[in-house]
Design an enzyme around this catalytic site. Structure first.
Site, PDB file in Angstrom:
ATOM      1  N   GLY A  13       0.821  -1.212   0.000  1.00 18.40           N
ATOM      2  CA  GLY A  13       0.000   0.000   0.000  1.00 18.40           C
ATOM      3  C   GLY A  13       0.846   1.248   0.000  1.00 18.40           C
ATOM      4  CG  ASN A  14      -0.391   4.539  -1.594  1.00 14.30           C
ATOM      5  OD1 ASN A  14      -1.136   5.332  -1.039  1.00 14.30           O
ATOM      6  ND2 ASN A  14      -0.764   3.816  -2.650  1.00 14.30           N
ATOM      7  CG  HIS A  15       2.792   6.915   3.674  1.00 16.99           C
ATOM      8  ND1 HIS A  15       2.619   6.272   4.868  1.00 16.99           N
ATOM      9  CD2 HIS A  15       4.090   6.755   3.342  1.00 16.99           C
ATOM     10  CE1 HIS A  15       3.765   5.762   5.260  1.00 16.99           C
ATOM     11  NE2 HIS A  15       4.683   6.024   4.334  1.00 16.99           N
ATOM     12  CB  SER A  16      -2.948   7.816  -0.610  1.00 14.32           C
ATOM     13  OG  SER A  16      -4.145   8.490  -0.877  1.00 14.32           O
TER      14      SER A  16
END
Ligand code: C5P
Length: 415
Positions: free
Chosen positions: A214-217
């Site tokens: 995933g990512n930090h969005s």
């Protein structure tokens, strides 16, 4: 803060249900958004909440007596007429079965109902009652009748009711009523009839049943864009991966997890899309295969093989061809850590976009998980604008104003 409510006059009718206590939070939310809120209470509402509570929150007198005189700008006016004429929006929350009946029958036996009868603008009702009362044919007929006149409804929701039973009839939460109120006020705005599809959030690409890439969005920017478009009258669809913020009310939501699901959702919506805004942080890579059972700890290194995901905007860009006819406008984001301008311009070209919003995600006050953004806008015309540090809401509103301008609706007049 949504500018749509700024300086607007809102009538908040409160009728006698236990949910009246929640309307205090609604009055507060509306007041904080800079609306001038006049609360009208029925006699039974005053048994649940004291008028002074609303008075303190709205800093306005609470109205409940038809025969009480009303001072408006130094003039003595007939209360219900003056209030009805000045209002931009009339909300009734909670709207009890009895109040719905009175509104549907045009009765005028107290301050709330007589003001409603004198009022001509948009009206939003938030019903609250026991399930059997809500489902009773009398109530349903009244609701259908009011809807037929163009009255809007929010809720009721399913949940725990005053009786302790669970069922349909619980008043919508104040935040949801607030959001739908913004949508109702925005109706007929410059994006009326325009379908805007916005992607938001960070996609999750499964490694096994419990882990993902995933990512930090957080989805803040996409959610702010959805609100801004909604408040300009657009029909909004938010295609979102998991969000760390509350999703907006008054917009259609399509919830997805992976890049592939987001791709499919956008493709399904594409024929009906006028404006596509890609604000999601879509994973560029996903595990080649996802395990069906949890991967166990083992000594040594573990290698996860990754493959490319579909690029949603690039695929849309290819379908648009050199004339870029449909969708009418495609807006992308570029979250960069280096070579900012060059990367943004390359994406504008390669993804066949009309506009790209560049943000430097290395700056502490811009990009992921903060409330502000410092962006630069690049248009296909070659136009470049560096915008000052703004909140994500302000950036969203400015982008949507640009969308309005690009669609040639700048000179649009409110009907
Ligand atoms: O290529 P990059 O990920 O930097 O491009 C960012 C823009 O492209 C964003 O608007 C993002 O929503 C969109 N995008 C996409 N599908 C992908 C990757 C990015 O639509 N697979």
């Amino acid at each position: 803060m949504p500018p749509i409510l700024n300086g607007k006059r809102v009538l908040l009718g409160v009728s006698g249900g236990i949910a009246a206590y929640k309307s205090v939070a609604l009055a507060s939310r509306l007041t904080q958004a800079n609306a001038q809120v006049d609360v009208i209470m029925t006699a039974s509402a005053m048994k649940f909440v004291a008028p002074v509570t609303f008075q303190a929150i709205t800093q306005r007198p609470v109205v409940h007596d038809i025969f009480e005189s009303w001072h408006d700008a130094g003039r003595l006016r007939i209360g219900h007429v003056a209030l009805a004429q000045a209002a931009d929006l009339f909300i009734v929350a909670p709207a009890t079965a009895h109040t719905l009946a009175r509104l549907a029958l045009g009765m005028a036996d107290d301050m709330l109902s007589i003001t409603a009868l004198s009022y001509k603008g948009p009206m939003l009702l938030a019903p609250a009652m026991e399930t059997r009362m809500w489902q009773h044919p009398a109530t349903q007929e009244h609701v259908a009748r009011l809807r037929g006149w163009g009255v809007d409804f929010v809720g009721p929701a399913q949940g725990r009711l005053a009786s302790g039973e669970y069922g349909e009839g619980r008043m919508a939460e104040p935040e949801e009523i607030f959001e739908v109120a913004c949508k109702v006020l925005g109706r007929g705005g410059p994006l009326e009839g325009v379908r805007v599809v916005i992607t938001a959030g960070g996609t999750r690409e499964p490694i096994d049943p419990v882990r993902f890439v995933g990512n930090h969005s957080t989805g803040k920017m996409g959610v702010a864009l959805a609100r801004a478009a909604r408040d300009l009258g657009a029909e909004v669809v938010l295609v979102h991966a998991p969000l760390a913020v509350h999703p907006p009310g008054g917009v259609e939501r399509v919830s997805v997890q992976t890049a592939q699901e987001m791709f499919e959702a956008v493709m399904r919506l594409l024929p009906e899309t006028d404006v596509l805004i890609g604000a999601a942080a879509v994973a560029d890579y996903r595990p080649v295969s996802s395990e069906t059972t949890k991967i166990k700890k083992m000594p040594g290194q573990q290698i996860i093989r990754l493959e490319r995901t579909p690029d949603i905007l690039a695929a849309v860009g290819e379908m648009r061809g050199p004339e870029r006819r449909h969708p009418r406008l495609v807006v992308g984001f570029a979250a960069e850590t280096d070579n900012w301008e060059q990367n943004a311009l390359e994406k504008l070209e390669r993804k066949n976009l009309d506009l790209i919003v560049l943000n430097d995600v290395t700056a502490p006050d811009s990009g992921f998980a903060v409330d502000t953004n410092r962006v630069t806008l690049f248009e296909r015309s070659g136009n470049r604008e560096d915008w000052p540090l703004m909140t994500k809401e302000e950036v969203a509103q400015a982008i949507m104003q640009r969308v309005v301008a690009r669609l040639g609706r700048l000179d649009w007049k409110k009907r």
